[in-house]
Motif scaffolding. Structure first.
Motif, PDB file in Angstrom:
ATOM      1  N   VAL A  34       0.861  -1.174   0.000  1.00 46.26           N
ATOM      2  CA  VAL A  34       0.000   0.000   0.000  1.00 46.26           C
ATOM      3  C   VAL A  34       0.901   1.228   0.000  1.00 46.26           C
ATOM      4  N   ILE A  35       0.698   2.084  -0.992  1.00 44.03           N
ATOM      5  CA  ILE A  35       1.437   3.345  -1.075  1.00 44.03           C
ATOM      6  C   ILE A  35       0.557   4.419  -0.452  1.00 44.03           C
ATOM      7  N   VAL A  36       1.087   5.081   0.580  1.00 44.68           N
ATOM      8  CA  VAL A  36       0.361   6.119   1.305  1.00 44.68           C
ATOM      9  C   VAL A  36       0.985   7.456   0.918  1.00 44.68           C
ATOM     10  N   PHE A  37       0.174   8.350   0.362  1.00 45.78           N
ATOM     11  CA  PHE A  37       0.729   9.576  -0.207  1.00 45.78           C
ATOM     12  C   PHE A  37      -0.261  10.734  -0.107  1.00 45.78           C
ATOM     13  N   GLY A  38       0.247  11.927  -0.312  1.00 46.38           N
ATOM     14  CA  GLY A  38      -0.631  13.087  -0.335  1.00 46.38           C
ATOM     15  C   GLY A  38       0.135  14.382  -0.346  1.00 46.38           C
ATOM     16  N   SER A  39      -0.633  15.443  -0.196  1.00 47.03           N
ATOM     17  CA  SER A  39      -0.086  16.784  -0.181  1.00 47.03           C
ATOM     18  C   SER A  39      -0.733  17.549   0.969  1.00 47.03           C
ATOM     19  N   PRO A  40       0.053  17.925   1.975  1.00 44.32           N
ATOM     20  CA  PRO A  40      -0.527  18.704   3.066  1.00 44.32           C
ATOM     21  C   PRO A  40      -1.204  19.991   2.576  1.00 44.32           C
ATOM     22  N   THR A  41      -0.679  20.572   1.514  1.00 47.85           N
ATOM     23  CA  THR A  41      -1.280  21.789   0.963  1.00 47.85           C
ATOM     24  C   THR A  41      -2.696  21.525   0.457  1.00 47.85           C
ATOM     25  N   ALA A  42      -2.900  20.382  -0.174  1.00 44.85           N
ATOM     26  CA  ALA A  42      -4.224  20.045  -0.699  1.00 44.85           C
ATOM     27  C   ALA A  42      -5.124  19.436   0.368  1.00 44.85           C
ATOM     28  N   GLY A  43      -4.572  18.578   1.221  1.00 46.18           N
ATOM     29  CA  GLY A  43      -5.389  17.846   2.178  1.00 46.18           C
ATOM     30  C   GLY A  43      -5.798  18.624   3.413  1.00 46.18           C
ATOM     31  N   THR A  44      -4.945  19.509   3.901  1.00 47.26           N
ATOM     32  CA  THR A  44      -5.244  20.216   5.149  1.00 47.26           C
ATOM     33  C   THR A  44      -6.521  21.048   5.071  1.00 47.26           C
ATOM     34  N   PRO A  45      -6.735  21.853   4.033  1.00 46.51           N
ATOM     35  CA  PRO A  45      -7.990  22.615   3.973  1.00 46.51           C
ATOM     36  C   PRO A  45      -9.228  21.712   3.964  1.00 46.51           C
ATOM     37  N   LEU A  46      -9.120  20.549   3.344  1.00 45.15           N
ATOM     38  CA  LEU A  46     -10.248  19.622   3.321  1.00 45.15           C
ATOM     39  C   LEU A  46     -10.501  19.030   4.703  1.00 45.15           C
ATOM     40  N   MET A  47      -9.436  18.717   5.430  1.00 43.37           N
ATOM     41  CA  MET A  47      -9.607  18.181   6.781  1.00 43.37           C
ATOM     42  C   MET A  47     -10.124  19.240   7.738  1.00 43.37           C
ATOM     43  N   ILE A  48      -9.817  20.490   7.473  1.00 44.73           N
ATOM     44  CA  ILE A  48     -10.386  21.575   8.282  1.00 44.73           C
ATOM     45  C   ILE A  48     -11.880  21.663   8.028  1.00 44.73           C
ATOM     46  N   ALA A  49     -12.276  21.514   6.767  1.00 45.40           N
ATOM     47  CA  ALA A  49     -13.699  21.569   6.417  1.00 45.40           C
ATOM     48  C   ALA A  49     -14.450  20.342   6.930  1.00 45.40           C
ATOM     49  N   ALA A  50     -13.801  19.193   6.923  1.00 43.51           N
ATOM     50  CA  ALA A  50     -14.434  17.941   7.366  1.00 43.51           C
ATOM     51  C   ALA A  50     -13.403  17.148   8.166  1.00 43.51           C
ATOM     52  N   PRO A  51     -13.311  17.378   9.476  1.00 42.02           N
ATOM     53  CA  PRO A  51     -12.273  16.736  10.291  1.00 42.02           C
ATOM     54  C   PRO A  51     -12.236  15.208  10.207  1.00 42.02           C
ATOM     55  N   THR A  52     -13.378  14.556   9.975  1.00 42.32           N
ATOM     56  CA  THR A  52     -13.358  13.096   9.881  1.00 42.32           C
ATOM     57  C   THR A  52     -12.604  12.601   8.653  1.00 42.32           C
ATOM     58  N   LEU A  53     -12.353  13.471   7.706  1.00 45.26           N
ATOM     59  CA  LEU A  53     -11.602  13.108   6.509  1.00 45.26           C
ATOM     60  C   LEU A  53     -10.205  12.595   6.861  1.00 45.26           C
ATOM     61  N   ALA A  54      -9.700  12.982   8.005  1.00 48.43           N
ATOM     62  CA  ALA A  54      -8.367  12.537   8.422  1.00 48.43           C
ATOM     63  C   ALA A  54      -8.274  11.017   8.530  1.00 48.43           C
ATOM     64  N   ILE A  55      -9.404  10.328   8.666  1.00 45.79           N
ATOM     65  CA  ILE A  55      -9.376   8.865   8.702  1.00 45.79           C
ATOM     66  C   ILE A  55      -9.050   8.289   7.321  1.00 45.79           C
ATOM     67  N   ASP A  56      -9.320   9.028   6.253  1.00 49.43           N
ATOM     68  CA  ASP A  56      -9.074   8.571   4.887  1.00 49.43           C
ATOM     69  C   ASP A  56      -7.888   9.253   4.214  1.00 49.43           C
ATOM     70  N   LEU A  57      -7.310  10.222   4.858  1.00 53.11           N
ATOM     71  CA  LEU A  57      -6.116  10.875   4.320  1.00 53.11           C
ATOM     72  C   LEU A  57      -4.935  10.522   5.207  1.00 53.11           C
ATOM     73  N   PRO A  58      -3.778  10.388   4.640  1.00 54.21           N
ATOM     74  CA  PRO A  58      -3.427  10.540   3.248  1.00 54.21           C
ATOM     75  C   PRO A  58      -4.102   9.483   2.375  1.00 54.21           C
ATOM     76  N   LEU A  59      -4.063   9.747   1.071  1.00 52.31           N
ATOM     77  CA  LEU A  59      -4.628   8.819   0.101  1.00 52.31           C
ATOM     78  C   LEU A  59      -3.780   7.552   0.044  1.00 52.31           C
ATOM     79  N   LYS A  60      -4.381   6.497  -0.501  1.00 47.84           N
ATOM     80  CA  LYS A  60      -3.688   5.216  -0.580  1.00 47.84           C
ATOM     81  C   LYS A  60      -3.992   4.533  -1.911  1.00 47.84           C
ATOM     82  N   ILE A  61      -3.008   3.824  -2.424  1.00 48.15           N
ATOM     83  CA  ILE A  61      -3.211   2.932  -3.566  1.00 48.15           C
ATOM     84  C   ILE A  61      -2.643   1.577  -3.171  1.00 48.15           C
ATOM     85  N   LEU A  62      -3.475   0.557  -3.300  1.00 47.05           N
ATOM     86  CA  LEU A  62      -3.073  -0.820  -3.034  1.00 47.05           C
ATOM     87  C   LEU A  62      -2.564  -1.432  -4.333  1.00 47.05           C
TER      88      LEU A  62
END
Length: 127
Positions: free
Chosen positions: A55-83
């Motif tokens: 599983v590759i776990v990846f992301g961008s704090p610049t892109a993900g942080t504003p989304l997690m601020i808008a929806a804090p539960t999103l942190a359970i699914d971020l960073p993104l993953k590809i199996l």
């Protein structure tokens, strides 16, 4: 896509090359690789056997942080993953959650879902 928001695509490359190409594509897009989890390697260390699976776990704090601020539960699914997994006949597949599934799960607007759609673009280069 099956009914649970997961897309599975077949890679035209072998297992190791698929993992290598995906990590290079991720880094080439300016995203960060936070981890590569080697499930088969960990299974072997525990005396168990399984097909190659990472599983590759990846992301961008610049892109993900504003989304997690808008929806804090999103942190359970971020960073993104590809199996990335290899089956018995050597077929290599790549699986990931769709942007729409993740957005719906956390109540994000569809306009915010675009930042969660990296799986489509990354895996398209390998099919």
């Amino acid at each position: 896509m099956n009914g649970n928001g997961i897309v599975t695509r077949r890679s035209r490359y072998g297992f190791d090359e698929t993992v290598s190409r995906l990590t290079a594509l991720i880094q080439g897009k300016g995203a960060q690789i936070f981890a590569v989890i080697d499930h088969a390697g960990e299974a072997a260390a525990a005396g168990l056997s399984m097909r190659p699976t990472k599983v590759i776990v990846f992301g961008s704090p610049t892109a993900g942080t504003p989304l997690m601020i808008a929806a804090p539960t999103l942190a359970i699914d971020l960073p993104l993953k590809i199996l990335v997994a290899e089956d018995e006949d050597g077929t290599v597949s790549m699986a990931y959650n769709t942007a729409e599934y993740i957005a719906d799960r956390h109540g994000l607007a569809r306009s915010q879902a675009a930042a969660l759609g990296a799986g489509d673009a990354l895996t398209a280069a390998l099919v």
